[in-house]
Write a protein that holds these residues in place. Structure first.
Motif, PDB file in Angstrom:
ATOM      1  N   GLY A 168       0.829  -1.202   0.000  1.00 26.50           N
ATOM      2  CA  GLY A 168       0.000   0.000   0.000  1.00 26.50           C
ATOM      3  C   GLY A 168       0.861   1.249   0.000  1.00 26.50           C
ATOM      4  O   GLY A 168       1.764   1.388   0.835  1.00 26.50           O
ATOM      5  N   GLY A 169       0.591   2.131  -0.940  1.00 34.35           N
ATOM      6  CA  GLY A 169       1.418   3.319  -1.108  1.00 34.35           C
ATOM      7  C   GLY A 169       1.421   4.229   0.105  1.00 34.35           C
ATOM      8  O   GLY A 169       2.463   4.761   0.502  1.00 34.35           O
ATOM      9  N   GLU A 170       0.262   4.402   0.725  1.00 33.63           N
ATOM     10  CA  GLU A 170       0.171   5.303   1.885  1.00 33.63           C
ATOM     11  C   GLU A 170       1.005   4.763   3.057  1.00 33.63           C
ATOM     12  O   GLU A 170       1.697   5.530   3.742  1.00 33.63           O
ATOM     13  CB  GLU A 170      -1.286   5.456   2.305  1.00 33.63           C
ATOM     14  N   PHE A 171       0.947   3.450   3.266  1.00 33.54           N
ATOM     15  CA  PHE A 171       1.708   2.831   4.356  1.00 33.54           C
ATOM     16  C   PHE A 171       3.212   2.953   4.105  1.00 33.54           C
ATOM     17  O   PHE A 171       3.983   3.304   5.007  1.00 33.54           O
ATOM     18  CB  PHE A 171       1.309   1.363   4.493  1.00 33.54           C
ATOM     19  N   VAL A 172       3.628   2.678   2.874  1.00 32.30           N
ATOM     20  CA  VAL A 172       5.051   2.777   2.524  1.00 32.30           C
ATOM     21  C   VAL A 172       5.541   4.206   2.689  1.00 32.30           C
ATOM     22  O   VAL A 172       6.622   4.453   3.249  1.00 32.30           O
ATOM     23  CB  VAL A 172       5.295   2.277   1.085  1.00 32.30           C
ATOM     24  N   ASP A 173       4.745   5.166   2.223  1.00 33.75           N
ATOM     25  CA  ASP A 173       5.140   6.573   2.350  1.00 33.75           C
ATOM     26  C   ASP A 173       5.262   6.992   3.812  1.00 33.75           C
ATOM     27  O   ASP A 173       6.125   7.803   4.164  1.00 33.75           O
ATOM     28  CB  ASP A 173       4.128   7.476   1.640  1.00 33.75           C
ATOM     29  N   SER A 174       4.392   6.441   4.667  1.00 30.18           N
ATOM     30  CA  SER A 174       4.446   6.808   6.084  1.00 30.18           C
ATOM     31  C   SER A 174       5.754   6.350   6.726  1.00 30.18           C
ATOM     32  O   SER A 174       6.260   7.002   7.646  1.00 30.18           O
ATOM     33  CB  SER A 174       3.262   6.199   6.842  1.00 30.18           C
ATOM     34  N   ILE A 175       6.310   5.268   6.226  1.00 29.57           N
ATOM     35  CA  ILE A 175       7.603   4.782   6.729  1.00 29.57           C
ATOM     36  C   ILE A 175       8.745   5.606   6.139  1.00 29.57           C
ATOM     37  O   ILE A 175       9.654   6.041   6.853  1.00 29.57           O
ATOM     38  CB  ILE A 175       7.793   3.286   6.390  1.00 29.57           C
ATOM     39  N   LEU A 176       8.683   5.840   4.830  1.00 29.49           N
ATOM     40  CA  LEU A 176       9.767   6.557   4.146  1.00 29.49           C
ATOM     41  C   LEU A 176       9.874   8.010   4.606  1.00 29.49           C
ATOM     42  O   LEU A 176      10.982   8.555   4.664  1.00 29.49           O
ATOM     43  CB  LEU A 176       9.546   6.518   2.635  1.00 29.49           C
ATOM     44  N   ASN A 177       8.750   8.630   4.944  1.00 32.72           N
ATOM     45  CA  ASN A 177       8.739  10.052   5.285  1.00 32.72           C
ATOM     46  C   ASN A 177       8.571  10.305   6.775  1.00 32.72           C
ATOM     47  O   ASN A 177       8.227  11.411   7.189  1.00 32.72           O
ATOM     48  CB  ASN A 177       7.612  10.760   4.524  1.00 32.72           C
ATOM     49  N   ALA A 178       8.820   9.309   7.581  1.00 31.59           N
ATOM     50  CA  ALA A 178       8.602   9.429   9.026  1.00 31.59           C
ATOM     51  C   ALA A 178       9.516  10.486   9.640  1.00 31.59           C
ATOM     52  O   ALA A 178      10.707  10.559   9.326  1.00 31.59           O
ATOM     53  CB  ALA A 178       8.836   8.088   9.696  1.00 31.59           C
ATOM     54  N   ASP A 179       8.953  11.293  10.534  1.00 35.27           N
ATOM     55  CA  ASP A 179       9.722  12.261  11.317  1.00 35.27           C
ATOM     56  C   ASP A 179      10.212  11.550  12.582  1.00 35.27           C
ATOM     57  O   ASP A 179       9.423  11.213  13.466  1.00 35.27           O
ATOM     58  CB  ASP A 179       8.834  13.454  11.680  1.00 35.27           C
ATOM     59  N   GLN A 180      11.518  11.333  12.671  1.00 32.57           N
ATOM     60  CA  GLN A 180      12.098  10.634  13.813  1.00 32.57           C
ATOM     61  C   GLN A 180      13.043  11.551  14.591  1.00 32.57           C
ATOM     62  O   GLN A 180      14.057  11.112  15.122  1.00 32.57           O
ATOM     63  CB  GLN A 180      12.840   9.380  13.351  1.00 32.57           C
ATOM     64  N   SER A 181      12.666  12.818  14.677  1.00 33.10           N
ATOM     65  CA  SER A 181      13.521  13.786  15.347  1.00 33.10           C
ATOM     66  C   SER A 181      13.373  13.759  16.867  1.00 33.10           C
ATOM     67  O   SER A 181      14.165  14.377  17.579  1.00 33.10           O
ATOM     68  CB  SER A 181      13.223  15.198  14.828  1.00 33.10           C
ATOM     69  N   ASP A 182      12.341  13.057  17.357  1.00 29.58           N
ATOM     70  CA  ASP A 182      12.183  12.937  18.807  1.00 29.58           C
ATOM     71  C   ASP A 182      11.737  11.522  19.163  1.00 29.58           C
ATOM     72  O   ASP A 182      11.483  10.689  18.285  1.00 29.58           O
ATOM     73  CB  ASP A 182      11.195  13.978  19.343  1.00 29.58           C
ATOM     74  N   GLU A 183      11.637  11.249  20.454  1.00 35.01           N
ATOM     75  CA  GLU A 183      11.306   9.902  20.914  1.00 35.01           C
ATOM     76  C   GLU A 183       9.917   9.469  20.456  1.00 35.01           C
ATOM     77  O   GLU A 183       9.698   8.303  20.145  1.00 35.01           O
ATOM     78  CB  GLU A 183      11.406   9.831  22.442  1.00 35.01           C
ATOM     79  N   ALA A 184       8.981  10.393  20.429  1.00 37.20           N
ATOM     80  CA  ALA A 184       7.623  10.056  19.991  1.00 37.20           C
ATOM     81  C   ALA A 184       7.620   9.597  18.533  1.00 37.20           C
ATOM     82  O   ALA A 184       6.968   8.603  18.178  1.00 37.20           O
ATOM     83  CB  ALA A 184       6.702  11.261  20.181  1.00 37.20           C
ATOM     84  N   GLY A 185       8.360  10.325  17.698  1.00 29.96           N
ATOM     85  CA  GLY A 185       8.436   9.952  16.292  1.00 29.96           C
ATOM     86  C   GLY A 185       9.122   8.611  16.078  1.00 29.96           C
ATOM     87  O   GLY A 185       8.711   7.821  15.215  1.00 29.96           O
ATOM     88  N   ILE A 186      10.156   8.343  16.848  1.00 34.28           N
ATOM     89  CA  ILE A 186      10.864   7.057  16.745  1.00 34.28           C
ATOM     90  C   ILE A 186       9.938   5.917  17.173  1.00 34.28           C
ATOM     91  O   ILE A 186       9.902   4.848  16.541  1.00 34.28           O
ATOM     92  CB  ILE A 186      12.141   7.082  17.603  1.00 34.28           C
ATOM     93  N   TYR A 187       9.171   6.130  18.241  1.00 34.82           N
ATOM     94  CA  TYR A 187       8.235   5.109  18.728  1.00 34.82           C
ATOM     95  C   TYR A 187       7.211   4.764  17.649  1.00 34.82           C
ATOM     96  O   TYR A 187       6.924   3.587  17.381  1.00 34.82           O
ATOM     97  CB  TYR A 187       7.543   5.604  19.992  1.00 34.82           C
TER      98      TYR A 187
END
Length: 344
Positions: free
Chosen positions: A53-72
């Motif tokens: 699914g394109g939306e799911f893949v994009d959510s992984i590729l474009n994830a904001d991991q600048s803080d602990e919440a984003g990494i979680y």
């Protein structure tokens, strides 16, 4: 690598020791390897865009991991990804490789940890290479201001007037300003901390360094037995170092530039006690009055002037109006000149 500890989710720190002089290059190699694994995992993930699914893949590729919440949140998505791959009936070689590399899609932190003998001296060439690399690595320098591990020899971090092996008459030159050299790059996060001097400033420095997408370096004041002081008074010595101006607290955050703000924040006040009050509590300084009293007084006067000059220089930097490009350019010239003429 040596797994060190883990939390309830089974995640934790892996530790690995390098040769003393290779610390920077060794850690940078880890960062390069992790980045390559992440790059390959993303390439493979794109090939699975349609079945996942394109939306799911994009959510992984474009994830904001600048803080602990984003990494979680990213870890939760990757867990779903792994489950879907495992349940797939078409698990070819590429999919198996993606399954193996899936955890690389979650941010991993790399810290290079060493003392001043490494960072200021024998490993400085490698450290400078890392500072210039732009890679997302964090550096923690535990600054004891002397070669502690090999018996207390003078290092470039040793302050003026301190007695150590090879400077029995007191070190005649000023301490090398590693933070200033790092700031000259402009895109490196730099912090000077002493947790007993201001614990919240130390905490903020680590959070900001971790969030910075690039090189960060934290230089931490580290009282040492070679200072000739009872280390049960560790907190007292850190406080004296900060209050006397021996150790300024500051943070240089390039991310503030994007907001049009001055990247330099001076977190310690103007020195509130004479430098003499600090140095007389440590044998590395005070013993010189027993062996070379005239030199001790001369070094003290020079060091007190160093303290004054250093504080006012950093204060000037912290108060600069970054909307005034003329002032910014002028001060950058001052920083570069100070770094090039550093006599430590």
């Amino acid at each position: 690598t040596t797994p060190w500890t883990k939390n309830a989710d089974g995640r934790g720190v892996a530790w690995s020791n390098s040769l003393f002089e290779d610390n920077a290059e060794f850690g940078l190699g880890m960062r390069v390897a992790l980045d390559k694994q992440t790059e390959h995992a993303k390439e493979l993930l794109v090939t699975w865009r349609e079945p996942l699914g394109g939306e799911f893949v994009d959510s992984i590729l474009n994830a904001d991991q600048s803080d602990e919440a984003g990494i979680y949140e990213q870890r939760e998505r990757v867990a779903i990804l792994k489950q879907r791959l495992q349940n797939s009936s078409n698990l070819d070689f590429a999919a198996k490789t993606l399954l193996e590399l899936a955890d690389s899609l979650c941010k991993k932190s790399v810290w290079l940890i060493g003392g001043d003998g490494w960072a200021y001296d024998i490993g400085y060439g490698g450290l400078d290479h890392v500072l210039a690399s732009g890679r997302n690595v964090n550096i923690l320098v535990l600054d004891t201001e002397v070669y502690s591990n090999t018996g207390g020899q003078t290092s470039k971090s040793t302050p003026r007037g301190a007695v150590a092996k090879f400077s029995e008459g007191g070190k005649s030159t000023a301490k090398k300003d590693l933070a200033l050299l790092a700031m000259d790059y402009g895109n490196v996060y730099v912090a000077h901390v002493a947790y007993a001097g201001k614990d919240t400033q130390t905490l903020n420095a680590f959070l900001e360094a971790e969030a910075h997408d690039g090189v960060s370096i934290i230089i931490a004041y580290a009282p040492c037995i070679a200072h000739g002081v009872d280390l049960s008074n560790n907190h007292r010595q850190q406080n004296l170092a900060v209050k006397s101006g021996h150790w300024n607290l500051f943070r240089f955050d390039p991310n503030r530039l994007k907001q049009g703000k001055n990247p330099m924040r001076l977190d310690s006040s103007e020195p509130s006690i004479p430098y003499r009050e600090f140095v007389q509590t440590e044998t590395r300084f005070s013993m010189l009055w027993q062996t070379h009293p005239e030199a001790a007084e001369e070094f003290l006067a020079q060091a007190q002037q160093d303290v004054k000059n250093r504080y006012h220089f950093y204060k000037q930097l912290s108060e600069l109006d970054w909307s005034d490009t003329t002032s910014v350019s002028a001060l950058k010239v001052q920083i570069k000149t100070a770094a090039e003429n550093d006599n430590g």
